[in-house]
Design an enzyme around this catalytic site. Structure first.
Site, PDB file in Angstrom:
ATOM      1  N   PRO A  10       0.787  -1.231   0.000  1.00  0.00           N
ATOM      2  CA  PRO A  10       0.000   0.000   0.000  1.00  0.00           C
ATOM      3  C   PRO A  10       0.826   1.292   0.000  1.00  0.00           C
ATOM      4  CG  PRO A  10      -0.138  -1.119   2.130  1.00  0.00           C
ATOM      5  CD  PRO A  10       0.515  -2.070   1.172  1.00  0.00           C
ATOM      6  N   ASN A  11       0.322   2.243  -0.738  1.00  0.00           N
ATOM      7  CA  ASN A  11       0.862   3.614  -0.824  1.00  0.00           C
ATOM      8  C   ASN A  11       2.165   3.730  -1.612  1.00  0.00           C
ATOM      9  OD1 ASN A  11      -1.223   4.807   0.823  1.00  0.00           O
ATOM     10  ND2 ASN A  11      -0.257   3.825   2.568  1.00  0.00           N
ATOM     11  N   ARG A  18       5.308  11.125  -1.898  1.00  0.00           N
ATOM     12  CA  ARG A  18       4.953  10.767  -0.535  1.00  0.00           C
ATOM     13  C   ARG A  18       6.173  10.870   0.392  1.00  0.00           C
ATOM     14  NH1 ARG A  18       4.867   4.514   1.400  1.00  0.00           N
ATOM     15  NH2 ARG A  18       3.973   4.934   3.420  1.00  0.00           N
ATOM     16  N   TYR A  23      11.396   8.709   1.984  1.00  0.00           N
ATOM     17  CA  TYR A  23      11.504   7.734   0.885  1.00  0.00           C
ATOM     18  C   TYR A  23      12.256   8.251  -0.334  1.00  0.00           C
ATOM     19  CZ  TYR A  23       8.054   5.389   3.746  1.00  0.00           C
ATOM     20  OH  TYR A  23       7.414   4.790   4.797  1.00  0.00           O
ATOM     21  N   ASN A  74       7.711  -5.717  -1.039  1.00  0.00           N
ATOM     22  CA  ASN A  74       7.727  -4.641  -0.060  1.00  0.00           C
ATOM     23  C   ASN A  74       6.299  -4.575   0.484  1.00  0.00           C
ATOM     24  OD1 ASN A  74       7.760  -2.392   1.524  1.00  0.00           O
ATOM     25  ND2 ASN A  74       8.790  -1.069   0.022  1.00  0.00           N
ATOM     26  N   ALA A  77       3.102  -0.923   4.902  1.00  0.00           N
ATOM     27  CA  ALA A  77       2.553  -0.910   6.266  1.00  0.00           C
ATOM     28  C   ALA A  77       2.104  -2.305   6.722  1.00  0.00           C
ATOM     29  CB  ALA A  77       1.396   0.077   6.338  1.00  0.00           C
ATOM     30  N   GLU A  98      12.146  -9.899   1.410  1.00  0.00           N
ATOM     31  CA  GLU A  98      11.409  -8.714   1.877  1.00  0.00           C
ATOM     32  C   GLU A  98      12.297  -7.486   1.718  1.00  0.00           C
ATOM     33  OE1 GLU A  98      10.539  -9.038   6.059  1.00  0.00           O
ATOM     34  OE2 GLU A  98       9.895  -6.954   6.207  1.00  0.00           O
ATOM     35  N   HIS A 100      12.606  -3.015   1.996  1.00  0.00           N
ATOM     36  CA  HIS A 100      12.083  -1.719   2.445  1.00  0.00           C
ATOM     37  C   HIS A 100      13.009  -0.618   1.972  1.00  0.00           C
ATOM     38  CE1 HIS A 100       9.154  -3.651   4.991  1.00  0.00           C
ATOM     39  NE2 HIS A 100      10.116  -4.475   5.366  1.00  0.00           N
ATOM     40  N   ARG A 107      13.400   3.792  12.619  1.00  0.00           N
ATOM     41  CA  ARG A 107      12.204   4.643  12.615  1.00  0.00           C
ATOM     42  C   ARG A 107      11.358   4.393  13.868  1.00  0.00           C
ATOM     43  NH1 ARG A 107       9.347   4.378   6.984  1.00  0.00           N
ATOM     44  NH2 ARG A 107       8.311   6.195   7.906  1.00  0.00           N
TER      45      ARG A 107
HETATM   46  C1  DQA Z   1       8.232   0.762   3.977  1.00  0.00           C
HETATM   47  C2  DQA Z   1       8.336   0.923   5.500  1.00  0.00           C
HETATM   48  C3  DQA Z   1       6.983   0.742   6.154  1.00  0.00           C
HETATM   49  O1  DQA Z   1       7.091   0.903   7.565  1.00  0.00           O
HETATM   50  C4  DQA Z   1       5.988   1.771   5.641  1.00  0.00           C
HETATM   51  O2  DQA Z   1       4.712   1.546   6.185  1.00  0.00           O
HETATM   52  C5  DQA Z   1       5.945   1.834   4.155  1.00  0.00           C
HETATM   53  C6  DQA Z   1       7.180   1.700   3.380  1.00  0.00           C
HETATM   54  C7  DQA Z   1       9.565   1.071   3.267  1.00  0.00           C
HETATM   55  O3  DQA Z   1       9.700   0.682   2.107  1.00  0.00           O
HETATM   56  O4  DQA Z   1      10.440   1.715   3.845  1.00  0.00           O
HETATM   57  O5  DQA Z   1       4.896   2.094   3.564  1.00  0.00           O
HETATM   58  O6  DQA Z   1       7.894  -0.584   3.679  1.00  0.00           O
END
Ligand code: DQA
Length: 145
Positions: A10-11, A18, A23, A74, A77, A98, A100, A107
């Site tokens: 998501p997002n 964003r 990011y 990825n 959240a 996985e 990120h 964080r």
């Molecule tokens: C994320 C880290 C997550 O905590 C966050 O909710 C994201 C992006 C990252 O790529 O750093 O949406 O997965």
């Protein structure tokens, strides 16, 4: 040919606009282009999806058995909340990496726990777009063995 399923949670479609301080300015299109370049050079094929919906991600993973050799994800959240995505990865038993963009351990405390990490082969966190590229290299090398 090795087939790899790439899942953006998501997002992540909003990357570039964003929380740029966290990011960076990289877009999902630029990440996908980088992944495709590596895949081409390694003669692997990619299917890339982005979804904001937990159930959709669970279904896509559930249908991956026999169709993909590895998953690069990825979970965004859902990393910190989704027992359902974790169980789907466990159920299909496809090697999963996985990734990120940000260093989730540097964080907020709620980001320090990944429910996905225990069922993944490994995790790359904190290197921006490079996390994805390193993760793909790791996935290809894993299934090559
Ligand atoms: C994320 C880290 C997550 O905590 C966050 O909710 C994201 C992006 C990252 O790529 O750093 O949406 O997965």
């Amino acid at each position: 040919m090795q087939k790899i399923l790439v899942i953006h949670g998501p997002n992540l479609n909003l990357l570039g606009k964003r929380e740029v301080d966290v990011y960076g300015k990289v877009t999902i299109g630029e990440i996908n282009a980088g992944l495709k370049k590596i895949a081409k050079s390694k003669k692997a094929s990619l299917e890339i999806i982005q979804s904001d919906h937990e159930g959709d991600i669970v279904q896509i993973i559930g249908k991956a058995k026999g169709r993909f050799d590895a998953i690069l994800i990825n979970p965004a959240a859902y990393t910190h909340t989704s027992v359902a995505i974790r169980d789907a990865i466990s159920a299909v038993d496809i090697p999963t990496v996985e990734v990120h963009l940000s260093n989730i351990y540097a964080r907020e405390e709620f980001r320090h726990t990944s429910l996905i990490a225990p069922v993944a082969k490994g995790q790359v966190s904190g290197f921006g777009k490079m996390s994805y590229l390193l993760g793909l290299e790791a996935a290809i090398s894993l299934i090559g063995k």
